[in-house]
Design an enzyme around this catalytic site. Sequence first.
Site, PDB file in Angstrom:
ATOM      1  CD  GLU A 160      74.642  43.547  36.922  1.00  0.00           C
ATOM      2  OE1 GLU A 160      73.694  42.744  37.055  1.00  0.00           O
ATOM      3  OE2 GLU A 160      74.928  44.068  35.843  1.00  0.00           O
ATOM      4  CG  ASP A 161      71.104  39.546  38.210  1.00  0.00           C
ATOM      5  OD1 ASP A 161      71.985  40.218  37.624  1.00  0.00           O
ATOM      6  OD2 ASP A 161      70.034  39.217  37.647  1.00  0.00           O
ATOM      7  CG  ASP A 180      76.655  35.445  30.618  1.00  0.00           C
ATOM      8  OD1 ASP A 180      77.735  34.870  30.385  1.00  0.00           O
ATOM      9  OD2 ASP A 180      75.600  35.141  30.036  1.00  0.00           O
ATOM     10  CG  PHE A 204      70.117  30.527  31.417  1.00  0.00           C
ATOM     11  CD1 PHE A 204      70.559  31.730  30.874  1.00  0.00           C
ATOM     12  CD2 PHE A 204      68.880  30.490  32.037  1.00  0.00           C
ATOM     13  CE1 PHE A 204      69.776  32.868  30.947  1.00  0.00           C
ATOM     14  CE2 PHE A 204      68.088  31.621  32.116  1.00  0.00           C
ATOM     15  CZ  PHE A 204      68.539  32.812  31.558  1.00  0.00           C
ATOM     16  NE  ARG A 222      62.106  38.360  37.179  1.00  0.00           N
ATOM     17  CZ  ARG A 222      63.151  38.746  36.460  1.00  0.00           C
ATOM     18  NH1 ARG A 222      64.366  38.696  36.989  1.00  0.00           N
ATOM     19  NH2 ARG A 222      63.004  39.170  35.224  1.00  0.00           N
TER      20      ARG A 222
HETATM   21  P1  IMP Z   1      75.887  40.219  30.712  1.00  0.00           P
HETATM   22  O1  IMP Z   1      75.606  41.562  30.135  1.00  0.00           O
HETATM   23  O2  IMP Z   1      76.115  39.190  29.649  1.00  0.00           O
HETATM   24  O3  IMP Z   1      77.004  40.216  31.742  1.00  0.00           O
HETATM   25  O4  IMP Z   1      74.566  39.730  31.413  1.00  0.00           O
HETATM   26  C1  IMP Z   1      74.079  40.329  32.526  1.00  0.00           C
HETATM   27  C2  IMP Z   1      72.587  40.099  32.643  1.00  0.00           C
HETATM   28  O5  IMP Z   1      72.116  38.983  31.868  1.00  0.00           O
HETATM   29  C3  IMP Z   1      72.264  39.771  34.062  1.00  0.00           C
HETATM   30  O6  IMP Z   1      72.011  40.944  34.812  1.00  0.00           O
HETATM   31  C4  IMP Z   1      71.057  38.861  33.935  1.00  0.00           C
HETATM   32  O7  IMP Z   1      69.874  39.620  33.901  1.00  0.00           O
HETATM   33  C5  IMP Z   1      71.227  38.174  32.601  1.00  0.00           C
HETATM   34  N1  IMP Z   1      71.823  36.830  32.740  1.00  0.00           N
HETATM   35  C6  IMP Z   1      73.068  36.443  32.410  1.00  0.00           C
HETATM   36  N2  IMP Z   1      73.266  35.137  32.679  1.00  0.00           N
HETATM   37  C7  IMP Z   1      72.122  34.701  33.221  1.00  0.00           C
HETATM   38  C8  IMP Z   1      71.691  33.425  33.747  1.00  0.00           C
HETATM   39  O8  IMP Z   1      72.424  32.415  33.787  1.00  0.00           O
HETATM   40  N3  IMP Z   1      70.423  33.360  34.220  1.00  0.00           N
HETATM   41  C9  IMP Z   1      69.576  34.432  34.219  1.00  0.00           C
HETATM   42  N4  IMP Z   1      69.928  35.634  33.746  1.00  0.00           N
HETATM   43  C10 IMP Z   1      71.190  35.770  33.261  1.00  0.00           C
END
Ligand code: IMP
Length: 169
Positions: free
Chosen positions: A91-92, A95, A144, A157
């Site tokens: 995963e990148d 959050d 963010f 990106r």
């Molecule tokens: P989660 O489901 O809230 O954990 O979010 C996961 C996905 O949201 C990641 O795979 C990203 O694609 C996107 N995301 C969450 N935070 C960021 C950020 O700070 N910058 C860019 N994309 C984010």
Amino acid sequence: MLISEDEIQRRIDELAQEISTDLRDKDPVIIGVLKGAFVFVADFCRRLDFPNTIDFIRVSSYPNSVVTSGEVKLELDLAHSVANRHLLLLEDIIDTGLTLQYLKASLGVRNPASLRVCSLLHKPDNNVKLSTIDYIGFSIPNKFVVGYGLDYRGYYRNLPYIAQIEEVQ
Ligand code: IMP
């Protein structure tokens, strides 16, 4: 800039070493979560010196936004079965943990031999249980961020480092 190109590359060296110890003899499938993890997957997989295969899955949760929509959508599934394989999900960023929860459930029912999760970035403020993430690159503030595969409205990106941008509503 929050994390430099050098810091990222050094940390990926360490992660690849640690993960190699755990997966070397397991012929793992590396699963990159598109689109954000494509740069991470490319750098990470080139540090492995044992057999592995690579597949991708695409989900979206933040269409054109900096805040979660609370919904995860599967946009592109894996190309191959992962039954009885050892999986490493790359995963990148984690959050809220919603995407991870969705992916773990979706992969879990496919009867893999094991499932490990590695995220380059993690925002600890959102209280995702650390036990659900096996390997973390960096813990970062609840802001963010863009770059190194991560986007804002599809842009940034390509940056080789991680940068913080001001939130725009
Ligand atoms: P989660 O489901 O809230 O954990 O979010 C996961 C996905 O949201 C990641 O795979 C990203 O694609 C996107 N995301 C969450 N935070 C960021 C950020 O700070 N910058 C860019 N994309 C984010």
